[in-house]
Design a protein around this motif. Structure first.
Motif, PDB file in Angstrom:
ATOM      1  N   VAL A  34     -53.817   3.649  -2.741  1.00  0.00           N
ATOM      2  CA  VAL A  34     -54.235   2.427  -3.437  1.00  0.00           C
ATOM      3  C   VAL A  34     -54.611   2.782  -4.872  1.00  0.00           C
ATOM      4  N   ARG A  35     -53.820   2.245  -5.794  1.00  0.00           N
ATOM      5  CA  ARG A  35     -54.049   2.443  -7.222  1.00  0.00           C
ATOM      6  C   ARG A  35     -53.860   1.112  -7.936  1.00  0.00           C
ATOM      7  N   LEU A  36     -54.192   1.102  -9.212  1.00  0.00           N
ATOM      8  CA  LEU A  36     -53.936  -0.066 -10.053  1.00  0.00           C
ATOM      9  C   LEU A  36     -52.716   0.224 -10.920  1.00  0.00           C
ATOM     10  N   THR A  37     -51.646  -0.493 -10.681  1.00  0.00           N
ATOM     11  CA  THR A  37     -50.420  -0.322 -11.467  1.00  0.00           C
ATOM     12  C   THR A  37     -49.863  -1.697 -11.810  1.00  0.00           C
ATOM     13  N   GLY A  38     -49.260  -1.789 -12.972  1.00  0.00           N
ATOM     14  CA  GLY A  38     -48.652  -3.041 -13.389  1.00  0.00           C
ATOM     15  C   GLY A  38     -47.427  -3.375 -12.571  1.00  0.00           C
ATOM     16  N   PHE A  39     -46.945  -4.599 -12.729  1.00  0.00           N
ATOM     17  CA  PHE A  39     -45.760  -5.055 -12.008  1.00  0.00           C
ATOM     18  C   PHE A  39     -44.551  -4.225 -12.433  1.00  0.00           C
ATOM     19  N   SER A  40     -43.812  -3.700 -11.451  1.00  0.00           N
ATOM     20  CA  SER A  40     -42.622  -2.890 -11.717  1.00  0.00           C
ATOM     21  C   SER A  40     -41.841  -2.733 -10.421  1.00  0.00           C
ATOM     22  N   ARG A  41     -40.650  -2.144 -10.503  1.00  0.00           N
ATOM     23  CA  ARG A  41     -39.892  -1.831  -9.297  1.00  0.00           C
ATOM     24  C   ARG A  41     -40.720  -0.961  -8.357  1.00  0.00           C
ATOM     25  N   GLU A  42     -41.329   0.056  -8.936  1.00  0.00           N
ATOM     26  CA  GLU A  42     -42.087   1.015  -8.133  1.00  0.00           C
ATOM     27  C   GLU A  42     -43.267   0.346  -7.439  1.00  0.00           C
ATOM     28  N   THR A  43     -43.967  -0.496  -8.171  1.00  0.00           N
ATOM     29  CA  THR A  43     -45.122  -1.196  -7.583  1.00  0.00           C
ATOM     30  C   THR A  43     -44.670  -2.136  -6.471  1.00  0.00           C
ATOM     31  N   LEU A  44     -43.572  -2.837  -6.686  1.00  0.00           N
ATOM     32  CA  LEU A  44     -43.055  -3.735  -5.645  1.00  0.00           C
ATOM     33  C   LEU A  44     -42.697  -2.970  -4.375  1.00  0.00           C
ATOM     34  N   GLU A  45     -42.013  -1.850  -4.524  1.00  0.00           N
ATOM     35  CA  GLU A  45     -41.664  -1.031  -3.359  1.00  0.00           C
ATOM     36  C   GLU A  45     -42.922  -0.577  -2.621  1.00  0.00           C
ATOM     37  N   HIS A  46     -43.947  -0.243  -3.373  1.00  0.00           N
ATOM     38  CA  HIS A  46     -45.207   0.195  -2.780  1.00  0.00           C
ATOM     39  C   HIS A  46     -45.864  -0.940  -1.995  1.00  0.00           C
ATOM     40  N   PHE A  47     -45.892  -2.145  -2.568  1.00  0.00           N
ATOM     41  CA  PHE A  47     -46.473  -3.290  -1.864  1.00  0.00           C
ATOM     42  C   PHE A  47     -45.704  -3.579  -0.572  1.00  0.00           C
ATOM     43  N   ILE A  48     -44.390  -3.501  -0.632  1.00  0.00           N
ATOM     44  CA  ILE A  48     -43.567  -3.740   0.569  1.00  0.00           C
ATOM     45  C   ILE A  48     -43.877  -2.705   1.627  1.00  0.00           C
ATOM     46  N   PHE A  49     -44.032  -1.464   1.218  1.00  0.00           N
ATOM     47  CA  PHE A  49     -44.370  -0.396   2.164  1.00  0.00           C
ATOM     48  C   PHE A  49     -45.727  -0.654   2.819  1.00  0.00           C
ATOM     49  N   LEU A  50     -46.716  -1.032   2.028  1.00  0.00           N
ATOM     50  CA  LEU A  50     -48.056  -1.262   2.574  1.00  0.00           C
ATOM     51  C   LEU A  50     -48.087  -2.436   3.546  1.00  0.00           C
ATOM     52  N   GLU A  51     -47.265  -3.446   3.297  1.00  0.00           N
ATOM     53  CA  GLU A  51     -47.309  -4.664   4.106  1.00  0.00           C
ATOM     54  C   GLU A  51     -46.249  -4.694   5.214  1.00  0.00           C
ATOM     55  N   ARG A  52     -45.545  -3.603   5.426  1.00  0.00           N
ATOM     56  CA  ARG A  52     -44.455  -3.610   6.410  1.00  0.00           C
ATOM     57  C   ARG A  52     -45.000  -3.862   7.821  1.00  0.00           C
ATOM     58  N   PRO A  53     -44.170  -4.472   8.675  1.00  0.00           N
ATOM     59  CA  PRO A  53     -44.597  -4.774  10.048  1.00  0.00           C
ATOM     60  C   PRO A  53     -44.905  -3.514  10.851  1.00  0.00           C
ATOM     61  N   GLN A  54     -45.759  -3.686  11.830  1.00  0.00           N
ATOM     62  CA  GLN A  54     -46.100  -2.580  12.725  1.00  0.00           C
ATOM     63  C   GLN A  54     -44.842  -2.019  13.377  1.00  0.00           C
ATOM     64  N   GLY A  55     -44.765  -0.710  13.425  1.00  0.00           N
ATOM     65  CA  GLY A  55     -43.650  -0.050  14.065  1.00  0.00           C
ATOM     66  C   GLY A  55     -42.433   0.102  13.188  1.00  0.00           C
ATOM     67  N   SER A  56     -42.441  -0.506  12.007  1.00  0.00           N
ATOM     68  CA  SER A  56     -41.276  -0.432  11.123  1.00  0.00           C
ATOM     69  C   SER A  56     -41.248   0.905  10.394  1.00  0.00           C
ATOM     70  N   PRO A  57     -40.055   1.515  10.331  1.00  0.00           N
ATOM     71  CA  PRO A  57     -39.957   2.716   9.507  1.00  0.00           C
ATOM     72  C   PRO A  57     -40.066   2.316   8.048  1.00  0.00           C
ATOM     73  N   GLY A  58     -40.469   3.213   7.240  1.00  0.00           N
ATOM     74  CA  GLY A  58     -40.584   2.901   5.827  1.00  0.00           C
ATOM     75  C   GLY A  58     -40.926   4.141   5.040  1.00  0.00           C
ATOM     76  N   GLU A  59     -40.600   4.100   3.763  1.00  0.00           N
ATOM     77  CA  GLU A  59     -40.916   5.224   2.887  1.00  0.00           C
ATOM     78  C   GLU A  59     -41.468   4.660   1.598  1.00  0.00           C
ATOM     79  N   ASP A  60     -42.615   5.145   1.213  1.00  0.00           N
ATOM     80  CA  ASP A  60     -43.247   4.661   0.003  1.00  0.00           C
ATOM     81  C   ASP A  60     -42.472   5.152  -1.213  1.00  0.00           C
ATOM     82  N   ASN A  61     -42.585   4.413  -2.312  1.00  0.00           N
ATOM     83  CA  ASN A  61     -41.999   4.889  -3.551  1.00  0.00           C
ATOM     84  C   ASN A  61     -42.623   6.234  -3.914  1.00  0.00           C
ATOM     85  N   ARG A  62     -41.817   7.157  -4.394  1.00  0.00           N
ATOM     86  CA  ARG A  62     -42.305   8.518  -4.627  1.00  0.00           C
ATOM     87  C   ARG A  62     -43.419   8.569  -5.670  1.00  0.00           C
ATOM     88  N   THR A  63     -43.498   7.550  -6.516  1.00  0.00           N
ATOM     89  CA  THR A  63     -44.592   7.480  -7.489  1.00  0.00           C
ATOM     90  C   THR A  63     -45.948   7.446  -6.797  1.00  0.00           C
TER      91      THR A  63
END
Length: 420
Positions: A114-143
């Protein structure tokens, strides 16, 4: 989601005493609180209209993104209030404290960065990763990646144990398991002893799902709604946080294909901080004169907002609902103040030493947000702080004069309550 994909295993659920339940509820509060701030930070960084460098179609789309992300943040606020009600229901006090940003490794599970980052591709990928459904595979943005670790204890004894989880929904399932276990052991009357009258209900605040809790059924209903709204919804509802962020990501890529120079957000700092940090590597110290004064004001608004929320719970006066309405109404007005000031911060340089990087709201915490003494003491302290903010607002050129007038009115409201 492809049902043929094997679900990802979650760590075993830890169950224990009431102290274990309160520990998990405190972690859930901090997760909701930190995610809310992260989403707000991204929303505040978005540009507005053609005057800020967007084409007409881009401007309308970005405006819709802002509203969507703000709505997600508001739902996170609702989740925070629901967890607060649940905490009161089982005999605790709402937990509105949290670590400052960026949250250090080891505080949350290794997959929850959990960090503070402005809107970007990387931030969007991170939000999607954090909110993914239970049991779903996922990989956070490398940032946002960090080394994997566990939070095990050598002995699971009287002290509450950390509950690791790969999705936030699993944390809530652990809370559900502890509620069911304790209700079986103590009886519902023995578990839900905090009383509904000390909670915040729909007669005070109009947030979906914020209802008073006095039974296992009501507690599980609240957990179901939190999960369904975004924290790993297995149903993947179209309006869940997860789906909302996926939709924004799709539109982002479409606009970027049409305009390779598409820049929907201001170049705000990653992890802006109010105070000079001893380890500055992953932070930006906001020391530009204009931005520093505005950041100080905005963080002070945020601090008072948290105090008002804290004071809304556990009330035992003769007119608790009236008092709660006064406090919550003032908190909501301060939310609008915070949003307006944070928008301005994103347009100011952060520091003379970091050219090309703009400032942003750091959401710096007060050292303590414990309940103030009630009665006239509470009213006096809130009134004093409102007047401090109003006086400061009059000296900050980026703030409209109507803002100080609004703060003056809020201070007067607490003066009238004190004299009634």
């Amino acid at each position: 989601m492809n049902s043929k994909i094997d679900p990802v295993a979650e760590p075993a659920v830890v169950t224990g005493s009431r102290e274990q339940l309160l520990h998990l509820l405190a972690e859930a509060s901090e997760i909701e609180h930190t995610l809310m701030c992260s989403y707000l930070y991204a929303a505040f960084s978005l540009r507005r209209g053609e005057r800020e460098g967007l084409f007409t179609t881009e401007a309308s789309t970005v405006d819709r993104w802002r509203k969507t992300i703000m709505n997600v943040a508001v739902e996170e606020m609702g989740h925070l209030l629901m967890v607060a009600n649940l905490t009161v229901a089982v005999g605790g006090r709402p937990h509105f404290a949290r670590p400052n940003f960026p949250v250090a490794p080891g505080y949350f599970p290794s997959g929850v960065v959990v960090r503070l980052t402005g809107f970007s591709r990387e931030t969007l990928e991170h939000f999607i990763f954090l909110e993914r459904p239970q049991g779903s595979p996922g990989e956070d943005n490398r940032t946002f990646s960090q080394e994997s670790y566990g939070r095990e204890q050598a002995v699971r004894g009287l002290m509450p144990s950390a509950q690791d989880y790969t999705t936030i929904g699993h944390l809530y399932e652990a809370i559900r398991a502890n509620l069911i276990s304790l209700a079986s052991h103590l009886g519902e009357g023995g578990l839900f002893l905090g009383g509904a009258e000390r909670q915040v209900g729909p007669d005070v605040v109009d947030f979906q799902g914020v209802t008073k809790i006095a039974s296992l059924e009501a507690a599980c209903t609240a957990i179901d709604l939190i999960i369904e709204q975004g924290e790993g919804s297995p149903e993947e509802q179209e309006d869940s946080h997860y789906r909302s962020f996926l939709s924004i990501q799709s539109e982002f890529e479409e606009l970027a294909r049409g305009n390779p120079s598409f820049a929907p957000a201001w170049p705000v700092a990653d992890n802006p901080v109010l105070r000079l940090p001893p380890s500055p590597e992953d932070k930006v110290f906001v020391d530009h004169p204009e931005a520093a004064v505005l950041l100080d004001f905005t963080c002070s608004v945020y601090g008072l907002l948290l105090r008002l929320l804290v004071q809304s719970f556990g009330r035992a006066g003769s007119e608790p609902v009236l008092e709660q309405k006064t406090l919550i109404s003032a908190a909501i007005e301060l939310m609008h103040t915070l949003a307006g000031a944070s928008d301005q911060l994103a347009r100011l340089p952060a520091s003379l030493s970091t050219p090309g990087v703009n400032a942003g709201m750091s959401f710096t915490m007060l050292r303590g947000v414990e309940p103030l003494l009630d009665g006239r003491v509470e009213e006096q302290l809130i009134r004093e702080r409102m007047r401090d903010l109003a006086d400061a607002a009059r000296t900050i050129p980026q703030l409209p004069s109507a803002l100080s007038a609004s703060l003056d009115r809020l201070a007067e409201a607490f003066s009238l309550q004190a004299s009634s």
